[in-house]
Design a protein around this motif. Structure first.
Motif, PDB file in Angstrom:
ATOM      1  N   PRO A 237       0.816  -1.226   0.000  1.00 48.46           N
ATOM      2  CA  PRO A 237       0.000   0.000   0.000  1.00 48.46           C
ATOM      3  C   PRO A 237       0.847   1.272   0.000  1.00 48.46           C
ATOM      4  O   PRO A 237       0.481   2.266  -0.631  1.00 48.46           O
ATOM      5  CB  PRO A 237      -0.808  -0.121   1.299  1.00 48.46           C
ATOM      6  CG  PRO A 237      -0.874  -1.580   1.570  1.00 48.46           C
ATOM      7  CD  PRO A 237       0.435  -2.130   1.096  1.00 48.46           C
ATOM      8  N   GLU A 238       2.002   1.241   0.698  1.00 50.02           N
ATOM      9  CA  GLU A 238       2.874   2.427   0.759  1.00 50.02           C
ATOM     10  C   GLU A 238       3.423   2.776  -0.621  1.00 50.02           C
ATOM     11  O   GLU A 238       3.479   3.951  -1.001  1.00 50.02           O
ATOM     12  CB  GLU A 238       4.039   2.174   1.723  1.00 50.02           C
ATOM     13  CG  GLU A 238       3.628   2.003   3.181  1.00 50.02           C
ATOM     14  CD  GLU A 238       3.266   0.565   3.510  1.00 50.02           C
ATOM     15  OE1 GLU A 238       2.972   0.289   4.687  1.00 50.02           O
ATOM     16  OE2 GLU A 238       3.277  -0.285   2.587  1.00 50.02           O
ATOM     17  N   ARG A 240       2.078   1.927  -3.546  1.00 52.30           N
ATOM     18  CA  ARG A 240       0.964   2.378  -4.384  1.00 52.30           C
ATOM     19  C   ARG A 240       0.696   3.876  -4.186  1.00 52.30           C
ATOM     20  O   ARG A 240       0.558   4.629  -5.160  1.00 52.30           O
ATOM     21  CB  ARG A 240      -0.309   1.596  -4.043  1.00 52.30           C
ATOM     22  CG  ARG A 240      -0.285   0.137  -4.431  1.00 52.30           C
ATOM     23  CD  ARG A 240      -1.478  -0.606  -3.821  1.00 52.30           C
ATOM     24  NE  ARG A 240      -1.418  -2.020  -4.067  1.00 52.30           N
ATOM     25  CZ  ARG A 240      -2.079  -2.649  -5.039  1.00 52.30           C
ATOM     26  NH1 ARG A 240      -2.861  -1.963  -5.844  1.00 52.30           N
ATOM     27  NH2 ARG A 240      -1.974  -3.956  -5.182  1.00 52.30           N
ATOM     28  N   LYS A 241       0.630   4.291  -2.921  1.00 50.83           N
ATOM     29  CA  LYS A 241       0.355   5.701  -2.632  1.00 50.83           C
ATOM     30  C   LYS A 241       1.460   6.602  -3.172  1.00 50.83           C
ATOM     31  O   LYS A 241       1.199   7.683  -3.709  1.00 50.83           O
ATOM     32  CB  LYS A 241       0.211   5.894  -1.111  1.00 50.83           C
ATOM     33  CG  LYS A 241      -1.043   5.269  -0.516  1.00 50.83           C
ATOM     34  CD  LYS A 241      -1.071   5.434   1.000  1.00 50.83           C
ATOM     35  CE  LYS A 241      -2.282   4.758   1.618  1.00 50.83           C
ATOM     36  NZ  LYS A 241      -2.267   4.866   3.111  1.00 50.83           N
ATOM     37  N   LEU A 242       2.710   6.149  -3.022  1.00 46.19           N
ATOM     38  CA  LEU A 242       3.843   6.942  -3.503  1.00 46.19           C
ATOM     39  C   LEU A 242       3.811   7.084  -5.020  1.00 46.19           C
ATOM     40  O   LEU A 242       3.980   8.189  -5.554  1.00 46.19           O
ATOM     41  CB  LEU A 242       5.157   6.285  -3.061  1.00 46.19           C
ATOM     42  CG  LEU A 242       6.455   6.989  -3.499  1.00 46.19           C
ATOM     43  CD1 LEU A 242       6.520   8.404  -2.956  1.00 46.19           C
ATOM     44  CD2 LEU A 242       7.667   6.177  -3.046  1.00 46.19           C
ATOM     45  N   VAL A 244       1.251   6.825  -7.102  1.00 46.46           N
ATOM     46  CA  VAL A 244       0.126   7.657  -7.543  1.00 46.46           C
ATOM     47  C   VAL A 244       0.489   9.138  -7.474  1.00 46.46           C
ATOM     48  O   VAL A 244       0.109   9.935  -8.346  1.00 46.46           O
ATOM     49  CB  VAL A 244      -1.135   7.360  -6.697  1.00 46.46           C
ATOM     50  CG1 VAL A 244      -2.197   8.432  -6.908  1.00 46.46           C
ATOM     51  CG2 VAL A 244      -1.700   5.991  -7.062  1.00 46.46           C
ATOM     52  N   ARG A 245       1.258   9.517  -6.461  1.00 42.13           N
ATOM     53  CA  ARG A 245       1.626  10.929  -6.302  1.00 42.13           C
ATOM     54  C   ARG A 245       2.792  11.335  -7.196  1.00 42.13           C
ATOM     55  O   ARG A 245       2.917  12.505  -7.552  1.00 42.13           O
ATOM     56  CB  ARG A 245       1.958  11.198  -4.831  1.00 42.13           C
ATOM     57  CG  ARG A 245       0.751  10.983  -3.910  1.00 42.13           C
ATOM     58  CD  ARG A 245       0.985  11.568  -2.541  1.00 42.13           C
ATOM     59  NE  ARG A 245       1.127  13.022  -2.604  1.00 42.13           N
ATOM     60  CZ  ARG A 245       1.592  13.764  -1.599  1.00 42.13           C
ATOM     61  NH1 ARG A 245       1.989  13.166  -0.475  1.00 42.13           N
ATOM     62  NH2 ARG A 245       1.693  15.062  -1.709  1.00 42.13           N
ATOM     63  N   ASP A 248       1.650  11.614 -11.253  1.00 38.10           N
ATOM     64  CA  ASP A 248       0.535  12.561 -11.329  1.00 38.10           C
ATOM     65  C   ASP A 248       0.685  13.331 -12.640  1.00 38.10           C
ATOM     66  O   ASP A 248       1.706  13.995 -12.864  1.00 38.10           O
ATOM     67  CB  ASP A 248       0.600  13.514 -10.136  1.00 38.10           C
ATOM     68  CG  ASP A 248      -0.528  14.538 -10.118  1.00 38.10           C
ATOM     69  OD1 ASP A 248      -1.239  14.673 -11.132  1.00 38.10           O
ATOM     70  OD2 ASP A 248      -0.675  15.218  -9.084  1.00 38.10           O
ATOM     71  N   ASN A 263       9.128  10.695   2.340  1.00 38.82           N
ATOM     72  CA  ASN A 263       8.147   9.615   2.365  1.00 38.82           C
ATOM     73  C   ASN A 263       8.644   8.450   3.228  1.00 38.82           C
ATOM     74  O   ASN A 263       9.798   8.026   3.108  1.00 38.82           O
ATOM     75  CB  ASN A 263       7.889   9.142   0.931  1.00 38.82           C
ATOM     76  CG  ASN A 263       6.850   8.039   0.864  1.00 38.82           C
ATOM     77  OD1 ASN A 263       7.187   6.877   0.994  1.00 38.82           O
ATOM     78  ND2 ASN A 263       5.597   8.413   0.661  1.00 38.82           N
ATOM     79  N   TRP A 265       8.124   5.213   3.157  1.00 36.53           N
ATOM     80  CA  TRP A 265       8.601   4.048   2.404  1.00 36.53           C
ATOM     81  C   TRP A 265       9.998   4.311   1.864  1.00 36.53           C
ATOM     82  O   TRP A 265      10.885   3.447   1.933  1.00 36.53           O
ATOM     83  CB  TRP A 265       7.645   3.738   1.252  1.00 36.53           C
ATOM     84  CG  TRP A 265       8.065   2.530   0.450  1.00 36.53           C
ATOM     85  CD1 TRP A 265       7.752   1.222   0.722  1.00 36.53           C
ATOM     86  CD2 TRP A 265       8.893   2.505  -0.712  1.00 36.53           C
ATOM     87  NE1 TRP A 265       8.328   0.393  -0.207  1.00 36.53           N
ATOM     88  CE2 TRP A 265       9.036   1.158  -1.106  1.00 36.53           C
ATOM     89  CE3 TRP A 265       9.523   3.498  -1.472  1.00 36.53           C
ATOM     90  CZ2 TRP A 265       9.789   0.773  -2.221  1.00 36.53           C
ATOM     91  CZ3 TRP A 265      10.277   3.119  -2.584  1.00 36.53           C
ATOM     92  CH2 TRP A 265      10.404   1.774  -2.956  1.00 36.53           C
TER      93      TRP A 265
END
Length: 448
Positions: A237-238, A240-242, A244-245, A248, A263, A265
């Motif tokens: 999940p970490e 994935r979030k990184l 996506v940002r 962008d 971050n 991660w």
């Protein structure tokens, strides 16, 4: 002689060929005095001069002197003869990171280590106002200790290359790794474009494949422009979030390197290397290296040099990415513009030489008697002699060399009445060019 036996400039013993491109070959070599292994990049000076890449070589020298960092391939010295330029560089014997990924996805901790080193190197480059513009696994090398080294600054840009709007405008890079704003061709921030490419690299390291894939290049560009990608199930999940940002499509809200380094991660096990301080004699070293590279010009009796003098200009050299990004079929402006104006340019390809194309354009202008002709740096300018409904009609024809025997020509209206321009193109210019045109953009058949 460039080399006596296999000894180069009385300093290096040349070994096996490591790789080669259109204008350069890279050899393994050893310093005769110290026995240190180096990579020698041998550049054909005459070819570089012929296609107008002098500025690119000078920029590459400047960049490699500016970005002396543990995770960047180091330039040791520049040498030259009358016909060749030699870069003696750090030899990185672990090969390309791409070769590791080609065998399959990497473990998360391994991918994170490479990503940390990549971000550290890119951050240092940006602090020196250097933007790589072609970050991909093929340009990331590994040394014998498994440390990453950023290489190939041939497409890089310096901060001084930005236009008055503070942005870069040259469309370049590798399509699958390039940021959407670069494809948009409206100008881009070099740092933010590099960050996007770093994000694509991270995805590839973890997944073993590209985030934006499609057999149709236009559809792939649409996915890039919208930031449409899916993370596989094994991504944490970490991560994935990184991603996506970082991936962008809006450069204004894309994560900065500072934020990436903050971050959680990213920070796991991160060991930042010491950032080297600028050398006091840096500017003098750059000037000296550039002077060495171009102090001795190749003989001027080559047919290519004579041809260039005859037409008083040199065609601009382009690559496949330039052709793709300029092609009407891959025009992505509709993804970014709501009020699209009619195009006032057209392109054709030709198997004729640049001098033959110029001669034909001069002949058309002379027959028409409405234009005077000026030539400068790969550009033929047809300037109207009489004032029309909206001033003097002015047309530019820019010649791009794809290969020495294949050219692309872009014709566009610079000023004057649009209807007058379109009438001239359709009724006079295109019919007169039929003998030298291979194909007009838009699918017309080659001239017989």
């Amino acid at each position: 002689m460039d080399k006596k036996g296999n000894i180069l400039m009385q300093r290096y013993e040349l070994g096996r060929l490591l790789g080669q491109g259109t204008f350069a070959k890279v050899y393994h070599a050893k310093n005769i005095k110290t026995s240190q292994s180096v990579a020698i990049k041998l550049i054909d000076k005459e070819k570089v001069l012929r296609v107008g890449l002098i500025d690119q070589i000078k920029r590459e020298i400047s960049v490699m002197r500016l970005v002396r960092h543990p995770n960047v391939v180091q330039l040791y010295e520049v040498m030259a003869s009358k016909t060749k330029i030699y870069f003696a560089m750090e030899y990185v014997k672990g090969g390309e990171l791409f070769n590791k990924v080609a065998k399959g996805k990497l473990k998360e901790e391994v991918a994170r280590k490479y990503f940390q080193q990549l971000i550290g190197a890119v951050d240092f480059c940006h602090s020196r106002e250097v933007y790589h513009r072609d970050i991909k696994p093929e340009n990331l090398l590994l040394d014998e200790n498994g440390n990453l080294k950023v290489s190939d600054f041939g497409l890089s840009a310096l901060g001084e290359s930005c236009r008055h709007d503070g942005l870069l405008h040259t469309t370049c890079g590798t399509p699958a790794y390039v940021a959407p704003e670069v494809i948009n061709k409206k100008g881009y921030d070099g740092a933010k474009a590099d960050i996007w490419s770093c994000g694509v690299v991270l995805f590839v390291l973890l997944a073993g494949y590209l985030p934006f894939q499609d057999s149709n290049l236009m559809e792939m560009y649409r996915k890039i422009s919208r930031g449409e990608f899916k993370c596989p199930g094994w991504f944490s999940p970490e991560v994935r979030k990184l991603l996506v940002r970082i991936l962008d499509p809006n450069p204004q809200t894309r994560l900065s390197i500072v934020k990436i380094m903050e971050n959680p991660w990213f920070k796991k096990g991160y060991k930042p290397v010491e950032r080297p301080q600028p050398q006091k004699e840096e500017g003098l070293m750059i000037a000296s290296d550039v002077q060495k590279a171009f102090a001795q010009e190749p003989s001027a009796d080559s047919s290519s040099s004579a041809s260039s003098e005859k037409i008083g200009m040199k065609a601009t050299c382009v690559n496949a990415f330039d052709i793709i990004s300029q092609s009407q079929g891959f025009d992505l402006s509709g993804l970014f513009e709501t009020n699209k104006k009619p195009k006032l340019d057209s392109r054709f390809t030709s198997t004729k030489s640049a001098s033959a194309i110029v001669s034909k354009l001069e002949e058309i202008a002379a027959d028409n008697e409405r234009f005077k002709v000026k030539k400068k740096d790969g550009l033929v300018m047809l300037q109207g002699k009489k004032e029309g409904r909206k001033g003097h009609l002015s047309i530019d024809a820019e010649i791009f060399e794809v290969t020495p025997s294949f050219h692309m020509v872009e014709v566009k209206k610079v000023s004057g009445d649009t209807l007058e321009y379109q009438r001239f193109c359709n009724q006079e210019l295109k019919p007169s060019l039929k003998d030298i045109v291979w194909a007009w953009q838009g699918g017309e058949q080659p001239a017989q």
